[in-house]
Design an enzyme around this catalytic site. Structure first.
Site, mmCIF file in Angstrom:
data_model
loop_
_atom_site.group_PDB
_atom_site.id
_atom_site.type_symbol
_atom_site.label_atom_id
_atom_site.label_comp_id
_atom_site.label_asym_id
_atom_site.label_seq_id
_atom_site.Cartn_x
_atom_site.Cartn_y
_atom_site.Cartn_z
ATOM 1 N N HIS A 1 -7.752 -4.651 -7.834
ATOM 2 C CA HIS A 1 -7.582 -3.879 -6.600
ATOM 3 C C HIS A 1 -8.882 -3.870 -5.799
ATOM 4 O O HIS A 1 -9.731 -2.998 -5.988
ATOM 5 C CB HIS A 1 -7.177 -2.447 -6.981
ATOM 6 C CG HIS A 1 -6.549 -1.666 -5.867
ATOM 7 N ND1 HIS A 1 -5.305 -1.968 -5.339
ATOM 8 C CD2 HIS A 1 -6.982 -0.584 -5.178
ATOM 9 C CE1 HIS A 1 -5.009 -1.094 -4.382
ATOM 10 N NE2 HIS A 1 -6.007 -0.259 -4.263
ATOM 11 N N TYR B 1 -18.016 11.672 -15.216
ATOM 12 C CA TYR B 1 -17.883 12.799 -16.146
ATOM 13 C C TYR B 1 -16.506 12.881 -16.795
ATOM 14 O O TYR B 1 -16.359 13.395 -17.889
ATOM 15 C CB TYR B 1 -18.141 14.133 -15.422
ATOM 16 C CG TYR B 1 -19.501 14.227 -14.792
ATOM 17 C CD1 TYR B 1 -20.657 14.173 -15.573
ATOM 18 C CD2 TYR B 1 -19.642 14.373 -13.423
ATOM 19 C CE1 TYR B 1 -21.912 14.256 -14.993
ATOM 20 C CE2 TYR B 1 -20.895 14.455 -12.826
ATOM 21 C CZ TYR B 1 -22.029 14.394 -13.629
ATOM 22 O OH TYR B 1 -23.258 14.473 -13.059
ATOM 23 N N ARG C 1 0.794 -1.213 0.000
ATOM 24 C CA ARG C 1 0.000 0.000 0.000
ATOM 25 C C ARG C 1 0.835 1.276 0.000
ATOM 26 O O ARG C 1 0.724 2.081 -0.903
ATOM 27 C CB ARG C 1 -0.941 0.014 1.214
ATOM 28 C CG ARG C 1 -1.930 1.166 1.129
ATOM 29 C CD ARG C 1 -2.781 1.295 2.358
ATOM 30 N NE ARG C 1 -3.446 0.044 2.706
ATOM 31 C CZ ARG C 1 -4.104 -0.126 3.838
ATOM 32 N NH1 ARG C 1 -4.168 0.851 4.724
ATOM 33 N NH2 ARG C 1 -4.684 -1.264 4.110
#
Length: 755
Positions: A85, A129, A39
């Site tokens: 993931h 978007y 991570r």
């Protein structure tokens, strides 16, 4: 009867006792390792954390190359989350957005279309978007991934595979930097200039080839220091930057870039055009505005944000006489116009071990990875060539015996073993001939086959030579790095190539000037009570009779000052304390006891307090008649503990502290004897007991005064009449220092004070 809800078997509860300490250790260690490895820490080889690597891999699978169209970010996030993931979609999208931000990444890996946030800290539009595709930098990181350049491992659900690391042809770790907090360790790497990194890597390759050790200082000739996407100026010394790169730990002070703009008729403003990396512009302006309202920035009148695409923050000074350098220094001290970026090159070395590496080690590990990738790609290509050569050899046999081949295929039930037996073909060759299309027969000319065969044989020879010669391998890597340097260097790439962050020494300004620049200058009256209570009344008061005190307390002294002044306080223990007039409690109430503000012993009292005047000399004297001169600069102290200047032992105590003006001293003892001697007979010291000023059988000093002999010695009596004695009239009192003196002249006040 319904189904029983009881557990099967003996009805026991099957509880297993577990040692809590051991369980916690094991589980916390597993969590810590997972955070560190999967991570928070980047891999030294490709400079990516798992989430970024998975985004890059998914974008490659979606064929979002720089020359292809864009895809919705929601599509990319869905692909990353579903296959590679298994974490929140927002965290994946945030990572994707950052990879596209030109103010966050020095060399963006994602080409974004739509609103991807801005330097003011506004968020990107929702992922439904926005659209994205890879940049040229990303394709360099992925170059050769289909050619067995890196290892793959199963994904979290073992349905698919993902790369353990990317081939990383671009020096991404240092070029784009990285930051993250794991368990018990963190990483913080600033961005750098890719062309400089390539030059340093080429220098390292030369050292490897000639088997000579390249020093860290030699690499510093190429890597100047960080190169932030937002520009700015690094004001650290070369030595401290070199030390940070040598150890892998350190920090960089980054200042905003600013210039003075003339507005005509003597007025001017300051325009800030670059701010430190990682600072949100809107938050920065808010903070400065808050300080303005709190009157912490007296030199600044106003701040305006005139930014469009580029940054432009305008600072308006209070008046045209303000020194722009001092104004900016006060802002650098109080705001994020100057910030510190820490360097902690804690990375996963060889993809496995968290380690703090130096600049040289990071580059060396990247080069070793590039060599590994080169060898794996070469072996992969070699295997491909050998397969193709085998097939071409089969084609050649087929071409030479084409009629027989056609006959066997037409007539035999099992043509493959017949052909293999007839011409000693391998299974692969026979399969290739049988899978050949009829239209290929027309093209299948011996010349063409031989041409391809020869070309591949030559390529095979070159690859085998490369695999067998380390020098050739390093030459190939150097050539690859030179290509990267050309593509992303300042000569070819005018947008990304040139260095943005400059280096400069911090200008030298007087610290007291800067400190004063942060205090609003206002007149105050400093009031000290007999019991040691201090306060600062607003304005310059003329009448002190109206001042109120606690019961049993009264006025000791009061004087005018400015809030920018330093107040010196002298105590009976021979110590000086310094308090800024702006730090004194206001005039409401009775103020505060001095012992709250400074560490003053309980058995000491205030002798006097006054406004600090640099370069002035003070005459100190104790009750028993010892004294010396001290420079006021030596007496000023910046700590709560104060500064011990006069050494006194009980029962003696410090009694006098007066400005040393003129050329003579008049001293009166409690025995009413007066002595006049030259000021030059008293030594100037920084600390000590001093010398004997006047001799007494018993008692001590009652009063002393410095004066100029030309003007004569003056005193005032109880009726406020002024008396003056000239040099001739003082003749019988003039003597040597430490004499006893003579009884005071006629007309001298009964109090024994000079008034």
């Amino acid at each position: 009867m319904g189904k029983s809800l009881l557990p099967p078997g003996d009805g026991g509860d099957h509880i297993e006792p577990v040692d809590l300490k051991q369980a916690l250790e094991e589980r916390y260690l597993a969590y810590a390792l997972s955070t560190i490895m999967h991570r928070a820490l980047p891999d030294v080889r490709d400079g990516l954390k798992p989430v970024h690597r998975r985004i890059m891999h998914a974008m490659r699978l979606l064929r979002l190359n720089p020359d292809q169209g864009f895809a919705k970010c929601a599509r990319i996030v869905g692909e990353v989350m579903g296959k590679f993931h298994p974490h929140g979609d927002q965290s994946i999208y945030d990572a994707l957005v950052r990879l596209a931000q030109g103010f966050s990444m020095r060399y963006p890996l994602v080409d974004g279309q739509g609103n991807f946030g801005n330097i003011d800290g506004d968020n990107a539009a929702a992922m439904r978007y926005t659209e994205a595709r890879m940049t040229d930098v990303a394709t360099e990181l992925l170059a050769g991934i289909t050619e067995d350049a890196v290892d793959y491992r199963p994904t979290y659900n073992e349905e698919d595979e993902e790369p353990v690391v990317l081939p990383g042809a671009f020096p991404n770790l240092l070029a784009n930097g990285s930051s993250g907090i794991a368990v018990g360790m963190a990483t913080s790497i600033p961005p750098h200039n890719a062309a400089e990194l390539c030059d340093a890597a080429l220098c390292l390759i030369d050292g490897i080839k000639s088997r000579q050790d390249v020093s860290d200082d030699r690499l510093m000739d190429f890597v100047q220091g960080p190169d932030f996407p937002t520009g700015g100026i690094v004001i650290d010394s070369r030595a401290s930057i070199a030390e940070a790169y040598r150890t892998g730990r350190g920090s960089f002070r980054v200042r905003s870039r600013w210039h003075q703009e003339d507005q005509g008729r003597g007025t001017w403003v300051i325009a800030v055009t670059e701010i430190p990396y990682g600072v949100q512009k809107s938050r920065l302006i808010e903070k400065i505005a808050e300080l303005l309202i709190a009157r912490k920035l007296p030199l600044l009148e106003d701040i305006r944000d005139e930014s469009a695409e580029d940054i432009r923050v305008v600072l308006v000074p209070k008046s045209r006489s303000v020194d722009p350098g001092i104004l900016m220094e006060s802002l650098f001290k109080l705001t994020e116009l100057e910030s510190r970026f820490s360097l902690n090159m804690n990375v996963l070395s060889r993809g496995k071990v968290p380690n703090v590496l130096s600049l040289k080690s990071v580059l060396r590990e990247w080069l070793d990875h590039r060599r590994e990738v080169l060898l794996r790609r070469s072996r992969h290509r070699l295997a491909e060539i050998e397969r193709r050569l085998e097939i071409l050899a089969g084609y050649l046999i087929a071409y030479l015996n084409i009629d027989e081949v056609i006959r066997i295929i037409r007539e035999e039930d099992e043509p493959k073993p017949v052909m293999m037996g007839r011409w000693d073909l391998t299974d692969t060759q026979a399969e290739a001939i049988l899978n050949m299309r009829l239209r290929s027969l027309r093209k299948l000319e011996e010349f063409e086959i031989r041409k391809e065969f020869d070309a591949l044989t030559e390529e095979k020879r070159q690859i085998e030579a490369l695999l067998g010669d380390e020098q050739k391998q390093w030459n190939t890597i150097a050539w690859e790095i030179q290509t990267i340097r050309r593509d992303f260097g300042p000569e070819e790439n005018k947008e990304l190539g040139p260095r943005r962050t400059a280096f400069a020494e911090a200008p030298e300004h007087d610290l007291t000037d800067i400190a004063q620049a942060m205090i609003e200058k206002e007149p105050v009256t400093v009031v000290v009570s007999e019991k040691g209570w201090l306060r600062a009344m607003k304005g310059h008061l003329g009448d002190y009779t109206q001042l109120s005190f606690k019961e049993g307390d009264s006025l000791k002294l009061a004087f005018h000052a400015q809030t920018t002044d330093k107040i010196l306080i002298f105590t009976t223990g021979g110590k000086f304390y310094t308090i800024g007039a702006d730090r004194l409690p206001g005039g409401r109430g009775h103020g505060e006891p001095i012992r709250i503000m400074v560490d003053m012993e309980t058995d000491q009292d205030i002798v006097t307090a006054f406004v600090h005047e640099p370069k002035r000399r003070l005459l100190l004297a104790s009750h028993q008649g010892n004294g010396f001169l001290v420079s006021e600069d030596e007496a000023a102290a910046n700590t709560r503990k104060g500064r011990q200047v006069m050494n006194v032992k009980t029962p003696d105590e410090a009694r006098f502290c007066i400005p040393a003006a003129g050329d003579h001293v008049a001293i009166v003892g409690e025995n009413r004897k007066m002595l006049v001697f030259a000021l030059s007979e008293i030594p100037e010291m920084t600390r000590g007991k001093g010398v004997r000023l006047q001799k007494y059988k018993s008692g001590g000093v009652l009063d002393l005064k410095t004066f100029a002999m030309d003007a004569g010695l003056t005193w005032q009596d109880s009726a406020d009449r002024t008396f003056t004695r000239t040099q001739a009239e003082l003749a019988e009192w003039i003597g040597a220092r430490a004499s006893a003196g003579r009884m005071v002249p006629k007309g001298f006040p009964r109090t024994g004070k000079f008034g």
